[in-house]
Design a protein around this motif. Structure first.
Motif, PDB file in Angstrom:
ATOM      1  N   GLN A 138      46.750  39.873  40.224  1.00  0.00           N
ATOM      2  CA  GLN A 138      47.480  38.807  40.945  1.00  0.00           C
ATOM      3  C   GLN A 138      47.754  37.717  39.783  1.00  0.00           C
ATOM      4  OE1 GLN A 138      44.485  39.360  41.692  1.00  0.00           O
ATOM      5  NE2 GLN A 138      43.333  37.830  42.459  1.00  0.00           N
ATOM      6  N   GLN A 139      48.812  36.985  40.044  1.00  0.00           N
ATOM      7  CA  GLN A 139      49.264  35.913  39.332  1.00  0.00           C
ATOM      8  C   GLN A 139      49.452  36.423  37.785  1.00  0.00           C
ATOM      9  OE1 GLN A 139      45.927  33.575  40.863  1.00  0.00           O
ATOM     10  NE2 GLN A 139      47.189  31.899  40.025  1.00  0.00           N
ATOM     11  N   ASN A 140      50.463  37.336  37.597  1.00  0.00           N
ATOM     12  CA  ASN A 140      50.835  37.869  36.366  1.00  0.00           C
ATOM     13  C   ASN A 140      52.559  37.977  36.463  1.00  0.00           C
ATOM     14  OD1 ASN A 140      48.784  38.942  34.220  1.00  0.00           O
ATOM     15  ND2 ASN A 140      48.083  39.398  36.228  1.00  0.00           N
ATOM     16  N   LYS A 141      53.121  38.915  35.681  1.00  0.00           N
ATOM     17  CA  LYS A 141      54.574  39.010  35.702  1.00  0.00           C
ATOM     18  C   LYS A 141      55.277  40.354  35.816  1.00  0.00           C
ATOM     19  CE  LYS A 141      54.885  35.191  32.263  1.00  0.00           C
ATOM     20  NZ  LYS A 141      55.206  34.779  30.944  1.00  0.00           N
ATOM     21  N   LEU A 142      54.197  41.128  36.630  1.00  0.00           N
ATOM     22  CA  LEU A 142      54.486  42.753  37.146  1.00  0.00           C
ATOM     23  C   LEU A 142      55.805  42.414  38.008  1.00  0.00           C
ATOM     24  CD1 LEU A 142      51.104  43.625  38.050  1.00  0.00           C
ATOM     25  CD2 LEU A 142      52.053  44.110  35.881  1.00  0.00           C
ATOM     26  N   ARG A 161      51.627  37.228  43.980  1.00  0.00           N
ATOM     27  CA  ARG A 161      51.945  36.145  42.946  1.00  0.00           C
ATOM     28  C   ARG A 161      52.458  36.738  41.596  1.00  0.00           C
ATOM     29  NH1 ARG A 161      48.273  34.210  46.185  1.00  0.00           N
ATOM     30  NH2 ARG A 161      48.671  32.366  47.279  1.00  0.00           N
ATOM     31  N   ASN A 162      53.128  37.958  41.651  1.00  0.00           N
ATOM     32  CA  ASN A 162      54.069  38.589  40.573  1.00  0.00           C
ATOM     33  C   ASN A 162      55.380  38.431  40.831  1.00  0.00           C
ATOM     34  OD1 ASN A 162      51.961  40.089  38.355  1.00  0.00           O
ATOM     35  ND2 ASN A 162      50.933  40.266  40.443  1.00  0.00           N
ATOM     36  N   LYS A 163      56.270  39.401  40.083  1.00  0.00           N
ATOM     37  CA  LYS A 163      57.760  39.356  40.346  1.00  0.00           C
ATOM     38  C   LYS A 163      58.044  40.638  40.596  1.00  0.00           C
ATOM     39  CE  LYS A 163      58.298  35.840  36.621  1.00  0.00           C
ATOM     40  NZ  LYS A 163      59.080  35.627  35.220  1.00  0.00           N
ATOM     41  N   GLN A 177      42.189  55.599  51.105  1.00  0.00           N
ATOM     42  CA  GLN A 177      41.160  54.999  50.352  1.00  0.00           C
ATOM     43  C   GLN A 177      41.823  53.519  50.316  1.00  0.00           C
ATOM     44  OE1 GLN A 177      38.269  55.783  49.166  1.00  0.00           O
ATOM     45  NE2 GLN A 177      38.481  58.042  49.637  1.00  0.00           N
ATOM     46  N   LEU A 178      43.138  53.212  50.212  1.00  0.00           N
ATOM     47  CA  LEU A 178      43.496  51.866  49.833  1.00  0.00           C
ATOM     48  C   LEU A 178      43.462  50.995  51.388  1.00  0.00           C
ATOM     49  CD1 LEU A 178      44.362  49.824  47.961  1.00  0.00           C
ATOM     50  CD2 LEU A 178      46.862  50.915  48.112  1.00  0.00           C
ATOM     51  N   LYS A 179      42.439  50.311  51.787  1.00  0.00           N
ATOM     52  CA  LYS A 179      42.414  49.642  52.636  1.00  0.00           C
ATOM     53  C   LYS A 179      42.738  48.047  52.609  1.00  0.00           C
ATOM     54  CE  LYS A 179      41.744  53.369  55.111  1.00  0.00           C
ATOM     55  NZ  LYS A 179      42.882  54.097  55.726  1.00  0.00           N
ATOM     56  N   ARG A 180      42.594  47.631  51.536  1.00  0.00           N
ATOM     57  CA  ARG A 180      42.848  46.297  51.169  1.00  0.00           C
ATOM     58  C   ARG A 180      43.803  46.216  49.977  1.00  0.00           C
ATOM     59  NH1 ARG A 180      38.465  42.542  51.568  1.00  0.00           N
ATOM     60  NH2 ARG A 180      38.853  42.240  49.299  1.00  0.00           N
ATOM     61  N   CYS A 181      45.196  45.891  50.506  1.00  0.00           N
ATOM     62  CA  CYS A 181      46.357  46.062  49.808  1.00  0.00           C
ATOM     63  C   CYS A 181      46.977  44.421  49.758  1.00  0.00           C
ATOM     64  CB  CYS A 181      47.105  47.109  50.211  1.00  0.00           C
ATOM     65  SG  CYS A 181      48.505  47.224  49.196  1.00  0.00           S
ATOM     66  N   PHE A 182      46.387  43.721  48.968  1.00  0.00           N
ATOM     67  CA  PHE A 182      47.207  42.203  49.084  1.00  0.00           C
ATOM     68  C   PHE A 182      48.387  42.183  47.862  1.00  0.00           C
ATOM     69  CE2 PHE A 182      42.630  42.369  50.089  1.00  0.00           C
ATOM     70  CZ  PHE A 182      42.668  41.549  51.099  1.00  0.00           C
ATOM     71  N   LEU A 183      49.646  42.229  48.550  1.00  0.00           N
ATOM     72  CA  LEU A 183      50.745  42.207  47.670  1.00  0.00           C
ATOM     73  C   LEU A 183      51.669  40.888  47.812  1.00  0.00           C
ATOM     74  CD1 LEU A 183      51.840  45.894  47.988  1.00  0.00           C
ATOM     75  CD2 LEU A 183      50.466  44.815  46.312  1.00  0.00           C
ATOM     76  N   LEU A 184      51.324  40.104  48.935  1.00  0.00           N
ATOM     77  CA  LEU A 184      52.022  38.965  49.326  1.00  0.00           C
ATOM     78  C   LEU A 184      51.234  37.578  49.025  1.00  0.00           C
ATOM     79  CD1 LEU A 184      53.414  40.223  52.762  1.00  0.00           C
ATOM     80  CD2 LEU A 184      54.382  40.123  50.505  1.00  0.00           C
ATOM     81  N   PRO A 185      52.001  36.504  48.709  1.00  0.00           N
ATOM     82  CA  PRO A 185      53.269  36.662  48.504  1.00  0.00           C
ATOM     83  C   PRO A 185      53.883  37.146  47.164  1.00  0.00           C
ATOM     84  CG  PRO A 185      52.305  34.480  47.912  1.00  0.00           C
ATOM     85  CD  PRO A 185      51.172  35.281  48.200  1.00  0.00           C
ATOM     86  N   LEU A 189      60.291  40.293  46.326  1.00  0.00           N
ATOM     87  CA  LEU A 189      59.905  41.557  47.167  1.00  0.00           C
ATOM     88  C   LEU A 189      60.574  41.313  48.613  1.00  0.00           C
ATOM     89  CD1 LEU A 189      58.485  44.213  46.941  1.00  0.00           C
ATOM     90  CD2 LEU A 189      56.328  43.045  47.986  1.00  0.00           C
ATOM     91  N   SER A 190      61.414  42.546  48.848  1.00  0.00           N
ATOM     92  CA  SER A 190      62.123  42.203  50.348  1.00  0.00           C
ATOM     93  C   SER A 190      61.370  42.705  51.189  1.00  0.00           C
ATOM     94  CB  SER A 190      63.485  42.993  49.885  1.00  0.00           C
ATOM     95  OG  SER A 190      63.061  44.637  50.066  1.00  0.00           O
ATOM     96  N   GLN A 191      61.422  42.347  52.499  1.00  0.00           N
ATOM     97  CA  GLN A 191      60.758  42.780  53.674  1.00  0.00           C
ATOM     98  C   GLN A 191      61.198  44.277  53.879  1.00  0.00           C
ATOM     99  OE1 GLN A 191      58.791  40.877  55.216  1.00  0.00           O
ATOM    100  NE2 GLN A 191      58.427  42.212  56.920  1.00  0.00           N
ATOM    101  N   ARG A 192      62.362  44.559  53.450  1.00  0.00           N
ATOM    102  CA  ARG A 192      62.700  46.183  53.652  1.00  0.00           C
ATOM    103  C   ARG A 192      61.768  47.130  52.970  1.00  0.00           C
ATOM    104  NH1 ARG A 192      68.833  48.803  52.633  1.00  0.00           N
ATOM    105  NH2 ARG A 192      68.264  50.736  53.205  1.00  0.00           N
ATOM    106  N   GLU A 193      61.166  46.489  51.529  1.00  0.00           N
ATOM    107  CA  GLU A 193      60.612  47.321  50.690  1.00  0.00           C
ATOM    108  C   GLU A 193      58.981  47.295  51.237  1.00  0.00           C
ATOM    109  OE1 GLU A 193      59.555  49.560  47.121  1.00  0.00           O
ATOM    110  OE2 GLU A 193      61.130  49.509  48.558  1.00  0.00           O
ATOM    111  N   ILE A 194      58.633  46.287  51.945  1.00  0.00           N
ATOM    112  CA  ILE A 194      57.413  46.190  52.433  1.00  0.00           C
ATOM    113  C   ILE A 194      57.143  47.092  53.747  1.00  0.00           C
ATOM    114  CG2 ILE A 194      55.654  44.855  53.820  1.00  0.00           C
ATOM    115  CD1 ILE A 194      57.017  42.352  52.128  1.00  0.00           C
ATOM    116  N   ILE A 195      58.252  47.125  54.413  1.00  0.00           N
ATOM    117  CA  ILE A 195      58.217  48.055  55.813  1.00  0.00           C
ATOM    118  C   ILE A 195      58.485  49.421  55.417  1.00  0.00           C
ATOM    119  CG2 ILE A 195      59.714  48.508  57.913  1.00  0.00           C
ATOM    120  CD1 ILE A 195      60.610  45.514  57.980  1.00  0.00           C
ATOM    121  N   ARG A 196      59.339  49.619  54.469  1.00  0.00           N
ATOM    122  CA  ARG A 196      59.182  51.070  53.926  1.00  0.00           C
ATOM    123  C   ARG A 196      57.932  51.699  53.528  1.00  0.00           C
ATOM    124  NH1 ARG A 196      58.598  54.086  49.517  1.00  0.00           N
ATOM    125  NH2 ARG A 196      58.161  51.854  48.137  1.00  0.00           N
ATOM    126  N   LEU A 197      57.406  50.885  52.788  1.00  0.00           N
ATOM    127  CA  LEU A 197      55.867  51.360  52.234  1.00  0.00           C
ATOM    128  C   LEU A 197      54.844  51.631  53.458  1.00  0.00           C
ATOM    129  CD1 LEU A 197      53.996  51.710  49.885  1.00  0.00           C
ATOM    130  CD2 LEU A 197      53.037  49.396  50.085  1.00  0.00           C
TER     131      LEU A 197
END
Length: 208
Positions: A138-142, A161-163, A177-185, A189-197
């Motif tokens: 988190q807090q990078n420029k990805l 907190r990336n790009k 395995q991935l039960k803790r996936c923190f990508l927001l804010p 990142l569009s809501q459409r992309e979040i819903i797709r995932l």
């Protein structure tokens, strides 16, 4: 101690000293200050500490001067100092000025990686670190997560907190395995992309 053991020890120590001599000054300072509490000095470590660092220590932590629990008086600018330390399983380099992670490509034993609050624009370099279980960036420029495609042992991912504009790289293979996936804010990142995932990969995106 047998003569053969003595020769082996001498060879390991010689290699460790050569490794130390080849380190960038910032990494000599960092190991002395953060790992062994000797203050910011480039002086070579004692033999026991040097052998331990080069061949045995599994956990390394470096936190820049603005970190809450800082152990460095300056900010590291790269990861060159850990390139040869392929035995480490835990690495934390936070609140520094790291821009890339290519130097980590050979650290196959890494399971826990903390690189938050840096200036990292790409995760290229950790593509093959398939033992990874925790990744905090988190807090990078990805802008994307493509290098995570093969990292299906991930249990925790924090990349808020990336790009980010795309979540490509995460897929159904991560879902067990991935039960803790923190990508927001992530403002771009569009809501459409979040819903797709969530719909295609069955990964719930969380805030944090």
């Amino acid at each position: 101690m047998s003569s053969s053991t003595a020769r082996t020890m001498s060879k390991e120590l010689l290699c460790a000293r050569q490794w130390w001599a080849g380190l960038e000054e910032q990494w000599q300072l960092a190991f002395n200050e953060a790992t062994f509490g000797k203050g910011p000095t480039t002086e070579m470590l004692g033999d026991d500490d040097l052998l331990s660092l080069r061949y045995q220590l599994e956990n390394l932590r470096f936190a820049g001067p603005e970190a809450q629990s800082a152990n460095l008086s300056f900010r590291l600018t790269n990861l060159s100092g850990v390139v040869a330390l392929d035995h480490i399983s835990f690495l934390s380099v936070t609140n520094c000025a790291i821009e890339g992670v290519e130097e980590l490509s050979g650290l196959k034993a890494l399971k826990h990686l903390y690189l938050y609050d840096n200036a990292i624009s790409s995760l290229k370099g950790i593509d093959e670190l398939t033992e990874m279980e925790e990744l905090y960036v988190q807090q990078n420029k990805l802008t994307d997560l493509k290098p995570l495609r093969k990292l299906t042992n991930l249990k925790t991912l924090c990349a808020s907190r990336n790009k980010l504009t795309s979540l490509e790289g995460l897929h159904e293979g991560h879902s067990d395995q991935l039960k803790r996936c923190f990508l927001l804010p992530n403002e771009q990142l569009s809501q459409r992309e979040i819903i797709r995932l969530q719909n295609e990969a069955f990964i719930m995106v969380k805030t944090g």
